[in-house]
Design a protein around this motif. Sequence first.
Motif, PDB file in Angstrom:
ATOM      1  N   GLU A 163       0.839  -1.126   0.037  1.00  0.00           N
ATOM      2  CA  GLU A 163      -0.021   0.200   0.020  1.00  0.00           C
ATOM      3  C   GLU A 163       0.784   1.365  -0.135  1.00  0.00           C
ATOM      4  OE1 GLU A 163      -3.265  -0.626  -0.183  1.00  0.00           O
ATOM      5  OE2 GLU A 163      -2.834  -2.847   0.258  1.00  0.00           O
ATOM      6  N   ILE A 164       0.535   2.086  -1.011  1.00  0.00           N
ATOM      7  CA  ILE A 164       1.570   3.304  -0.915  1.00  0.00           C
ATOM      8  C   ILE A 164       0.714   4.447  -1.494  1.00  0.00           C
ATOM      9  CG2 ILE A 164       3.653   1.920  -1.714  1.00  0.00           C
ATOM     10  CD1 ILE A 164       2.751   2.812  -4.655  1.00  0.00           C
ATOM     11  N   TYR A 165       1.442   5.543  -1.174  1.00  0.00           N
ATOM     12  CA  TYR A 165       0.739   6.939  -1.766  1.00  0.00           C
ATOM     13  C   TYR A 165       1.330   6.937  -3.206  1.00  0.00           C
ATOM     14  CZ  TYR A 165      -0.766   8.640   3.059  1.00  0.00           C
ATOM     15  OH  TYR A 165      -1.240   8.479   4.067  1.00  0.00           O
ATOM     16  N   TRP A 166       0.399   7.357  -3.918  1.00  0.00           N
ATOM     17  CA  TRP A 166       0.954   7.576  -5.520  1.00  0.00           C
ATOM     18  C   TRP A 166       1.813   8.656  -5.736  1.00  0.00           C
ATOM     19  CZ3 TRP A 166      -0.803   4.835  -9.616  1.00  0.00           C
ATOM     20  CH2 TRP A 166      -0.295   5.218 -10.981  1.00  0.00           C
ATOM     21  N   ASP A 167       2.932   8.141  -6.403  1.00  0.00           N
ATOM     22  CA  ASP A 167       3.864   9.318  -6.697  1.00  0.00           C
ATOM     23  C   ASP A 167       4.039   9.423  -8.298  1.00  0.00           C
ATOM     24  OD1 ASP A 167       6.152  10.793  -6.897  1.00  0.00           O
ATOM     25  OD2 ASP A 167       7.213   9.977  -5.081  1.00  0.00           O
ATOM     26  N   ASP A 168       3.900  10.712  -8.812  1.00  0.00           N
ATOM     27  CA  ASP A 168       4.139  10.597 -10.210  1.00  0.00           C
ATOM     28  C   ASP A 168       5.634  10.390 -10.832  1.00  0.00           C
ATOM     29  OD1 ASP A 168       1.426  11.144 -11.050  1.00  0.00           O
ATOM     30  OD2 ASP A 168       1.833  13.261 -11.044  1.00  0.00           O
ATOM     31  N   ALA A 169       6.411  10.670  -9.803  1.00  0.00           N
ATOM     32  CA  ALA A 169       7.864  10.239 -10.174  1.00  0.00           C
ATOM     33  C   ALA A 169       8.110   9.044 -10.225  1.00  0.00           C
ATOM     34  CB  ALA A 169       8.919  11.115  -9.226  1.00  0.00           C
ATOM     35  N   GLU A 170       7.239   7.865  -9.597  1.00  0.00           N
ATOM     36  CA  GLU A 170       7.488   6.621  -9.725  1.00  0.00           C
ATOM     37  C   GLU A 170       6.751   5.776 -10.798  1.00  0.00           C
ATOM     38  OE1 GLU A 170       8.448   4.432  -5.911  1.00  0.00           O
ATOM     39  OE2 GLU A 170       7.210   6.207  -5.164  1.00  0.00           O
ATOM     40  N   PHE A 171       5.598   6.393 -10.692  1.00  0.00           N
ATOM     41  CA  PHE A 171       4.581   5.682 -11.882  1.00  0.00           C
ATOM     42  C   PHE A 171       4.457   6.691 -13.075  1.00  0.00           C
ATOM     43  CE2 PHE A 171       3.486   4.232  -7.633  1.00  0.00           C
ATOM     44  CZ  PHE A 171       3.295   2.962  -7.741  1.00  0.00           C
ATOM     45  N   PRO A 172       5.016   6.144 -14.199  1.00  0.00           N
ATOM     46  CA  PRO A 172       5.274   6.959 -15.323  1.00  0.00           C
ATOM     47  C   PRO A 172       3.802   7.070 -16.020  1.00  0.00           C
ATOM     48  CG  PRO A 172       6.251   4.633 -15.569  1.00  0.00           C
ATOM     49  CD  PRO A 172       5.976   4.743 -14.226  1.00  0.00           C
ATOM     50  N   THR A 173       4.178   8.417 -16.867  1.00  0.00           N
ATOM     51  CA  THR A 173       3.102   8.584 -17.932  1.00  0.00           C
ATOM     52  C   THR A 173       3.437   8.137 -19.191  1.00  0.00           C
ATOM     53  OG1 THR A 173       4.280  10.505 -18.366  1.00  0.00           O
ATOM     54  CG2 THR A 173       2.681  10.807 -16.712  1.00  0.00           C
ATOM     55  N   ALA A 174       2.862   8.134 -20.273  1.00  0.00           N
ATOM     56  CA  ALA A 174       2.920   7.796 -21.642  1.00  0.00           C
ATOM     57  C   ALA A 174       4.126   7.987 -22.405  1.00  0.00           C
ATOM     58  CB  ALA A 174       1.692   7.929 -22.402  1.00  0.00           C
ATOM     59  N   ASP A 175       4.755   8.949 -21.839  1.00  0.00           N
ATOM     60  CA  ASP A 175       6.140   9.465 -22.201  1.00  0.00           C
ATOM     61  C   ASP A 175       7.231   8.601 -21.740  1.00  0.00           C
ATOM     62  OD1 ASP A 175       6.652  10.457 -19.828  1.00  0.00           O
ATOM     63  OD2 ASP A 175       6.790  12.545 -20.485  1.00  0.00           O
ATOM     64  N   GLY A 176       7.043   7.655 -20.957  1.00  0.00           N
ATOM     65  CA  GLY A 176       7.850   6.856 -20.350  1.00  0.00           C
ATOM     66  C   GLY A 176       8.866   7.379 -19.127  1.00  0.00           C
ATOM     67  N   SER A 177       8.389   8.255 -18.877  1.00  0.00           N
ATOM     68  CA  SER A 177       9.226   9.133 -17.475  1.00  0.00           C
ATOM     69  C   SER A 177       8.745   8.465 -16.354  1.00  0.00           C
ATOM     70  CB  SER A 177       8.778  10.609 -17.432  1.00  0.00           C
ATOM     71  OG  SER A 177       7.590  10.881 -17.124  1.00  0.00           O
ATOM     72  N   GLY A 178       9.626   8.428 -15.260  1.00  0.00           N
ATOM     73  CA  GLY A 178       9.319   7.696 -13.945  1.00  0.00           C
ATOM     74  C   GLY A 178      10.177   6.449 -13.791  1.00  0.00           C
ATOM     75  N   GLU A 179      10.063   5.941 -12.840  1.00  0.00           N
ATOM     76  CA  GLU A 179      11.123   4.831 -12.616  1.00  0.00           C
ATOM     77  C   GLU A 179      10.494   3.410 -12.563  1.00  0.00           C
ATOM     78  OE1 GLU A 179      12.268   6.017  -8.731  1.00  0.00           O
ATOM     79  OE2 GLU A 179      13.654   7.442  -9.299  1.00  0.00           O
TER      80      GLU A 179
END
Length: 143
Positions: free
Chosen positions: A62-78
């Motif tokens: 269980e986690i808090y959502w973090d945009d830096a971890e879960f990438p968008t369609a452009d493939g950014s994120g870890e």
Amino acid sequence: MAILTGNNGVVKVADADGTLTSLAAVRSFSIEMSSDTIETTTMGTDARTYVKGLSSFSGTAEIYWDDAEFPTADGSGELAGINPTLEPVGHAAYAIELYLNDTANKFSGNIIITGSTVNSSMDGMVEASISFQGSGQLAYAAS
């Protein structure tokens, strides 16, 4: 033997290149380990007997959502592999390490993401829940 607290727990999941990356803002995680039993009872006995069968493990984080971890369609994120909007759930096995407290007392193995849920409410944080099934053995190391 010391009694542990969970406030310093860490979850690390392999990213696309296999590097283990810590999930930010983990709220909790759980691991369930189980083993099949195979009946060996024969006629003429009054009690059932069994031997150990195959073992398995599964769990959730269980986690808090973090945009830096879960990438968008452009493939950014870890962590592209655990975002079901970019890659199908269950696509591949990933290495995982679950630390009960900092760097001591670690479970490790390979997992397949079996589900992902995102929850958002007007009076709370955006949260995510990830469920997984182990593939192979779960190892435990205490330091």
